[in-house]
Design an enzyme around this catalytic site. Structure first.
Site, PDB file in Angstrom:
ATOM      1  N   GLU A  49       0.863  -1.184   0.000  1.00 39.61           N
ATOM      2  CA  GLU A  49       0.000   0.000   0.000  1.00 39.61           C
ATOM      3  C   GLU A  49       0.899   1.234   0.000  1.00 39.61           C
ATOM      4  O   GLU A  49       1.683   1.425   0.928  1.00 39.61           O
ATOM      5  CB  GLU A  49      -0.888   0.053   1.244  1.00 39.61           C
ATOM      6  CG  GLU A  49      -1.871  -1.076   1.397  1.00 39.61           C
ATOM      7  CD  GLU A  49      -2.693  -0.933   2.673  1.00 39.61           C
ATOM      8  OE1 GLU A  49      -2.640   0.162   3.296  1.00 39.61           O
ATOM      9  OE2 GLU A  49      -3.359  -1.902   3.059  1.00 39.61           O
ATOM     10  N   ASP A  60      -5.343   8.646  10.679  1.00 39.35           N
ATOM     11  CA  ASP A  60      -3.977   8.190  10.902  1.00 39.35           C
ATOM     12  C   ASP A  60      -3.492   8.547  12.299  1.00 39.35           C
ATOM     13  O   ASP A  60      -3.779   9.622  12.813  1.00 39.35           O
ATOM     14  CB  ASP A  60      -3.036   8.823   9.875  1.00 39.35           C
ATOM     15  CG  ASP A  60      -3.364   8.397   8.453  1.00 39.35           C
ATOM     16  OD1 ASP A  60      -3.860   7.275   8.296  1.00 39.35           O
ATOM     17  OD2 ASP A  60      -3.131   9.193   7.521  1.00 39.35           O
TER      18      ASP A  60
END
Length: 269
Positions: A49, A60
Site C-alpha cells: 500500500e 492516521d
C-alpha cells in the site's frame, strides 16, 4: 480480473494469509520511500500500500501523521505518487507483487477521478484503498475503476451495520478491508477482539477475501490474524522502522512479520 485477488488466492494456495504492508510515498524522501517499498516486497510482503500524504489525515495515528506531514513539508505532490508506484511495480515485477494506493478521496477529486485512475493504471497500480469514501458516494470511482481495470477497496468496521456491510462488500473488488478496532491507526500490543467478528460479518455478507488492518505490529499478531483472515495489514510498525532505520530496517521487519504466516491454519490459532 483483479491482480490483488490473484495475489491473495496465490497466498491461500500456499496455506497462508497474504502480508500487506503500508508505507507513505515521499517519506523520508521519494527515493527512500521507493527503496523501502521494494525492500518490503523482497522480504515477504505480497501487497504494497502506497499512501498519499494528506494535510488532514483524520484516521492516521501520530507516527503516520508525522511521516506524511514531513513529506508534505518537503514538497511532496500527488503526481509524484505515480512515479513511486511505477518504480515499485517495475522493480518487483518478478515477484508478482500488487501495488495499491491508499488515499483520502479529496486528492482524487482534485485531480479528477478519471485522470487519477488513468495515471494510476498507466503506472502499474492495482487499485485504490479509500478510507473516507463510502459506496453511496462512489459512482465516479465505480465508472473509472471499471474503465481502467482497477481494484476498489472499501473499509468495514465493528460499527458497520449488516445492511451497510452487504453494500460495501458488493462494491469492493480485490479485498474487503476490515478495521479491527475503532479509532486512529497505530501499533498495539494486542489485537482487538473485534477483528474476528468483523471478518466473520464480512464473509457472511459475501466477501470472498477479507484483510485485517489497524494495530498489527509483530509476528505474533500476524500469526493470530492470519489464522482467520485472508490478509494481514501492517502500517505504523513499518513506518516506525523506516523512520528509525531506513529501508533496510523495513526489510528486516517485513521478514520477521512474514515468519508469522508460515503455514498458518485455524487449528493453530
Amino acid at each position: 480480473m483483479s491482480k490483488v485477488a490473484d495475489v491473495i488466492e496465490k497466498s491461500k494456495s500456499e496455506g497462508r494469509a497474504a502480508l500487506v504492508g503500508y508505507l507513505p510515498a515521499g517519506y523520508p524522501s521519494v527515493q527512500e520511500s521507493i527503496d523501502a517499498a521494494i525492500a518490503l516486497a523482497r522480504n515477504g510482503a505480497d501487497i504494497i500500500e502506497i499512501g498519499i500524504p494528506y494535510s488532514d489525515p483524520v484516521m492516521d495515528g501520530s507516527v503516520i501523521q508525522a511521516a506524511t506531514t514531513e513529506a508534505l513539508a518537503k514538497g511532496f505532490r500527488v503526481a509524484s505518487a505515480f512515479n513511486v508506484v511505477r518504480a515499485v511495480t517495475e522493480a518487483t515485477e518478478d515477484l508478482g507483487t500488487a501495488v495499491l494506493v491508499m488515499t483520502y478521496w479529496n486528492p482524487v477529486m482534485r485531480m479528477g477521478v478519471d485522470e487519477f485512475s488513468r495515471r494510476l493504471a498507466e503506472a502499474g497500480g492495482a487499485g485504490l484503498i479509500t478510507p473516507d469514501l463510502i459506496p453511496d458516494e462512489a459512482s465516479e470511482w465505480f465508472e473509472a475503476s471499471d474503465k481502467y481495470g482497477l481494484d476498489r477497496v472499501f473499509l468495514v468496521a465493528p460499527s458497520t451495520t449488516p445492511e451497510r456491510m452487504a453494500m460495501t462488500v458488493a462494491a469492493t473488488r480485490g479485498f474487503t478491508y476490515a478495521v479491527s478496532l475503532m479509532g486512529v491507526t497505530g501499533a498495539r500490543t494486542a489485537v482487538d477482539a473485534a477483528a474476528r467478528h468483523v471478518v466473520d460479518s464480512a464473509r457472511e455478507a459475501g466477501a470472498p477475501r477479507v484483510c485485517v488492518g489497524l494495530g498489527v505490529s509483530n509476528a505474533e499478531q500476524v500469526r493470530e490474524i492470519g489464522a482467520y483472515a485472508d490478509g494481514v495489514i501492517v502500517g505504523t510498525a513499518l513506518v516506525s522502522a523506516l523512520r528509525d532505520g531506513g529501508p533496510e530496517a523495513v526489510g528486516r521487519l517485513a521478514a520477521e512479520l512474514r515468519m508469522g504466516l508460515k503455514r498458518t491454519t485455524v487449528a493453530e490459532a
